[in-house]
Every structure is written in C-alpha cells, then in structure tokens.
Design an enzyme around this catalytic site. Structure first.
Site, mmCIF file in Angstrom:
data_model
loop_
_atom_site.group_PDB
_atom_site.id
_atom_site.type_symbol
_atom_site.label_atom_id
_atom_site.label_comp_id
_atom_site.label_asym_id
_atom_site.label_seq_id
_atom_site.Cartn_x
_atom_site.Cartn_y
_atom_site.Cartn_z
ATOM 1 N N HIS A 90 30.870 43.053 45.795
ATOM 2 C CA HIS A 90 31.258 42.161 44.698
ATOM 3 C C HIS A 90 32.709 42.416 44.300
ATOM 4 C CE1 HIS A 90 26.927 41.474 44.183
ATOM 5 N NE2 HIS A 90 27.279 40.381 43.538
ATOM 6 N N LYS A 146 33.149 43.790 38.525
ATOM 7 C CA LYS A 146 31.706 43.984 38.269
ATOM 8 C C LYS A 146 31.458 45.379 37.699
ATOM 9 C CE LYS A 146 27.135 43.214 40.192
ATOM 10 N NZ LYS A 146 26.715 42.487 38.986
HETATM 11 P P1 NAD Z 1 32.456 38.304 32.507
HETATM 12 O O1 NAD Z 1 32.902 39.692 32.191
HETATM 13 O O2 NAD Z 1 33.436 37.358 33.138
HETATM 14 O O3 NAD Z 1 31.918 37.612 31.157
HETATM 15 C C1 NAD Z 1 31.101 38.274 30.239
HETATM 16 C C2 NAD Z 1 30.973 37.435 28.968
HETATM 17 O O4 NAD Z 1 30.090 38.143 28.095
HETATM 18 C C3 NAD Z 1 32.286 37.253 28.220
HETATM 19 O O5 NAD Z 1 32.352 35.948 27.716
HETATM 20 C C4 NAD Z 1 32.199 38.246 27.067
HETATM 21 O O6 NAD Z 1 32.902 37.823 25.909
HETATM 22 C C5 NAD Z 1 30.695 38.261 26.821
HETATM 23 N N1 NAD Z 1 30.276 39.539 26.209
HETATM 24 C C6 NAD Z 1 30.429 40.777 26.726
HETATM 25 N N2 NAD Z 1 29.947 41.706 25.874
HETATM 26 C C7 NAD Z 1 29.471 41.030 24.813
HETATM 27 C C8 NAD Z 1 28.856 41.415 23.594
HETATM 28 N N3 NAD Z 1 28.626 42.698 23.311
HETATM 29 N N4 NAD Z 1 28.475 40.455 22.728
HETATM 30 C C9 NAD Z 1 28.689 39.143 23.020
HETATM 31 N N5 NAD Z 1 29.295 38.710 24.156
HETATM 32 C C10 NAD Z 1 29.675 39.643 25.031
HETATM 33 O O7 NAD Z 1 31.149 38.458 33.407
HETATM 34 P P2 NAD Z 1 30.530 37.412 34.454
HETATM 35 O O8 NAD Z 1 31.096 37.655 35.812
HETATM 36 O O9 NAD Z 1 30.557 36.039 33.872
HETATM 37 O O10 NAD Z 1 29.021 37.952 34.524
HETATM 38 C C11 NAD Z 1 28.225 38.000 33.343
HETATM 39 C C12 NAD Z 1 26.850 38.563 33.691
HETATM 40 O O11 NAD Z 1 26.169 37.671 34.564
HETATM 41 C C13 NAD Z 1 26.890 39.925 34.425
HETATM 42 O O12 NAD Z 1 25.788 40.689 33.992
HETATM 43 C C14 NAD Z 1 26.716 39.534 35.877
HETATM 44 O O13 NAD Z 1 26.182 40.570 36.670
HETATM 45 C C15 NAD Z 1 25.728 38.392 35.730
HETATM 46 N N6 NAD Z 1 25.683 37.436 36.826
HETATM 47 C C16 NAD Z 1 24.448 36.971 37.166
HETATM 48 C C17 NAD Z 1 24.317 36.000 38.131
HETATM 49 C C18 NAD Z 1 22.947 35.421 38.409
HETATM 50 O O14 NAD Z 1 22.823 34.528 39.265
HETATM 51 N N7 NAD Z 1 21.914 35.847 37.696
HETATM 52 C C19 NAD Z 1 25.449 35.509 38.788
HETATM 53 C C20 NAD Z 1 26.708 35.994 38.421
HETATM 54 C C21 NAD Z 1 26.820 36.964 37.425
#
Ligand code: NAD
Length: 270
Positions: A155, A159
């Site tokens: 990744h 991440k």
């Molecule tokens: P990112 O870091 O780009 O975004 C995270 C978001 O969460 C931001 O908007 C941030 O402001 C918010 N955030 C973080 N801590 C917070 C808190 N304490 N309170 C409120 N908001 C908070 O991350 P990303 O790449 O968008 O990934 C987000 C999550 O989704 C990760 O856990 C990732 O592993 C997961 N993910 C899952 C899939 C899936 O298909 N299930 C796919 C991609 C990513």
C-alpha cells in the site's frame, strides 16, 4: 426516493472518492458531510473539493447531521468510527464501515450495534477483492496439504495499519479453507534466525511505498509449483463504488451485520 447519505472523513482520500461517487449517483443524496472538529474544510461546501456545488457544508456536528439520515458511510480511523457507531445506534441510522484497524473489542461493539441498526462492515469494498476472498478459500481447500500459504500486500506510504485489513481477511479465508482459525496459524513477522518454515502456518508480508492504492497476492507454494492469486486496485473509485452498492443494499435491511459477500450475493459459494 433517494437514499440520504452522511459521509464522514470528507477531507480524506476515501472521503473525496465517496463524495464523487454520491454526486454521480441519481439514487443517492448527500445529507451531511462530516469531518473532524477543527478541520480546514469545516463550514465549506462539501462539493468544493471535487468542483461541485452541493449546498451541504462540512461540519463536525454529529447530532444534526444524523437527523433524518438513512445511511452513514465511514472511512476514517477506528477511534472516530467508534464514536459514529454509538451515535448511529442511538439515532437509528444504518452504517457502511470501511475503516480498518479495529481491535477485537471494537469489532465486538460493531457486532452488538448491528442488533439495533443494519451495518455493512468490510475491510475491502471492491467487487474484485470480494470475489478474491471466495477464490482464496476455495484454493486453500484444494491445496491443503504440502502447500505453504503466504499473503503479500503493498500500500501507499500513508497507510497507518499493517497488515492491511484486506490481507487479514484473505488470511482468514485461507485459514477457513484449511479448516483452521487464523489466530492459531498466522505468522505476522520474521527476522533473524527463524528456523525452518512450519507446515500449516499462514505468513504475512507487508510492503509500503509511493502511491500504491492496494495490491494483494496470496501464494500457495508447493513442491514443483506455485499458485498465486492477485488483485491490484488502481483507483479508490473501486472502494467507493462498492461502498455505495452496500449503501443501497441496506435499504432492504433493518438490523444485522453484513459484509460485501452478502452485498454481492456470494455467500453461498464456494
Ligand atoms: P485518510 O487519512 O486520507 O483520511 C482519513 C479521514 O479520517 C480524514 O478525513 C480525517 O480527518 C478523518 N479522521 C481521522 N481521525 C479522525 C478522528 N479522530 N475523528 C474524526 N475524523 C477523523 O485515509 P483514507 O486513505 O481515506 O482511509 C481511511 C480508512 O479507510 C482507513 O482505515 C483505510 O484503511 C480504510 N480503507 C478501507 C477501504 C475499504 O474498501 N474498506 C478502502 C480504502 C481505505
């Protein structure tokens, strides 16, 4: 009638992909856009990031956002997701949870909340990976003797959890195919003089770097041959589209915990 959707973490990589997906879908309406308190986006139009005027401002006010909403889609962090879970349970709002990195205790809370509101919870919402889970289990059933199973994932450099939730899910599927529990056979790290590889173990290797959206390979290494099953995601749109499909699936459900195999009707197979 359109499904009223709340998106959390709208400043995040997945948040942006979800906003694009909701704006492009006639069956869905952006009801509220949430980001953490103090976010630079607070008070701005949620569509501004993707060149759309949505009329919905980004907010950290959870209670107001949930009033009248149908489904909250969460791709943030476990600590944030737990707050959203409690609020959704109280407000009777269904959830699609894509966040990864939960502890067993947190997963138990998701399970408990699903007795009150319907939840789709999957570490990878892509259709391809969902199919992969079935293929991996099926392959492990056949290659169950004399084959060493390893799960390799890569990744992007941002991440924060490892191995990825998807890699763990694939490990669970392989373990299931072997008739085992992943807890009893997983090897998450190797360093120094490790001794020979034990039969029946499932090994994990984690690579991080650049802007890789998500690569997963499950290797079955036998004597004289090796089977590899690979999935490569090239855009976050695949996860967003899966999450929106899960959102629509929930319109028929009131309670219960579902994964993407339920959403795609793959539970019967293999
Ligand atoms: P990112 O870091 O780009 O975004 C995270 C978001 O969460 C931001 O908007 C941030 O402001 C918010 N955030 C973080 N801590 C917070 C808190 N304490 N309170 C409120 N908001 C908070 O991350 P990303 O790449 O968008 O990934 C987000 C999550 O989704 C990760 O856990 C990732 O592993 C997961 N993910 C899952 C899939 C899936 O298909 N299930 C796919 C991609 C990513």
């Amino acid at each position: 009638m359109k499904t009223k959707v709340v998106i959390t973490g709208v400043s995040g990589r997945m948040g942006v992909a979800l906003l694009e997906g909701v704006f492009a879908d006639d069956g869905l309406e952006l009801h509220a856009a949430i980001d953490r308190s103090g976010s630079v986006l607070e008070g701005q139009d949620a569509g501004a990031q993707v060149g759309v005027v949505s009329g919905v401002d980004v907010t950290a006010d959870l209670a107001t956002s949930l009033a009248g909403a149908d489904v909250l889609i969460d791709f943030t962090r476990p600590e944030a997701a737990m707050q959203y879970l409690a609020a959704c349970q109280q407000a009777g709002v269904k959830m699609v949870i894509g966040t990864t990195g939960f502890t067993e205790a947190e997963k138990a809370k998701i399970q408990a909340a699903s007795e009150h509101v319907a939840i789709v919870f999957a570490p990878n919402m892509s259709v391809g990976v969902t199919l992969l889970i079935n293929l991996v289990e099926q392959a492990a059933k056949v290659l169950n003797d004399g084959y060493d199973i390893e799960v390799v994932e890569m990744h992007h450099r941002h991440k924060v959890d490892a191995p990825s939730g998807t890699a763990l899910r694939l490990g669970e599927a392989a373990a299931q195919g072997l008739g085992q529990d992943l807890k009893d056979c997983a090897v998450y790290a190797r360093e120094g003089v490790t001794g020979e590889r034990e039969a029946g173990k499932i090994g994990f290797a984690t690579l991080r770097g650049g802007d890789v959206v998500g690569d997963h390979t499950v290797i079955y290494a036998g004597t004289g041959e090796r089977v590899e099953i690979t999935h490569k995601a090239s855009s976050r749109a695949t996860f967003a589209l899966g999450a929106l499909r899960a959102t629509k699936f929930l319109s028929e459900k009131n309670t219960g915990l579902y994964d993407m195999r339920d959403v795609l009707g793959l539970k019967q197979a293999p």
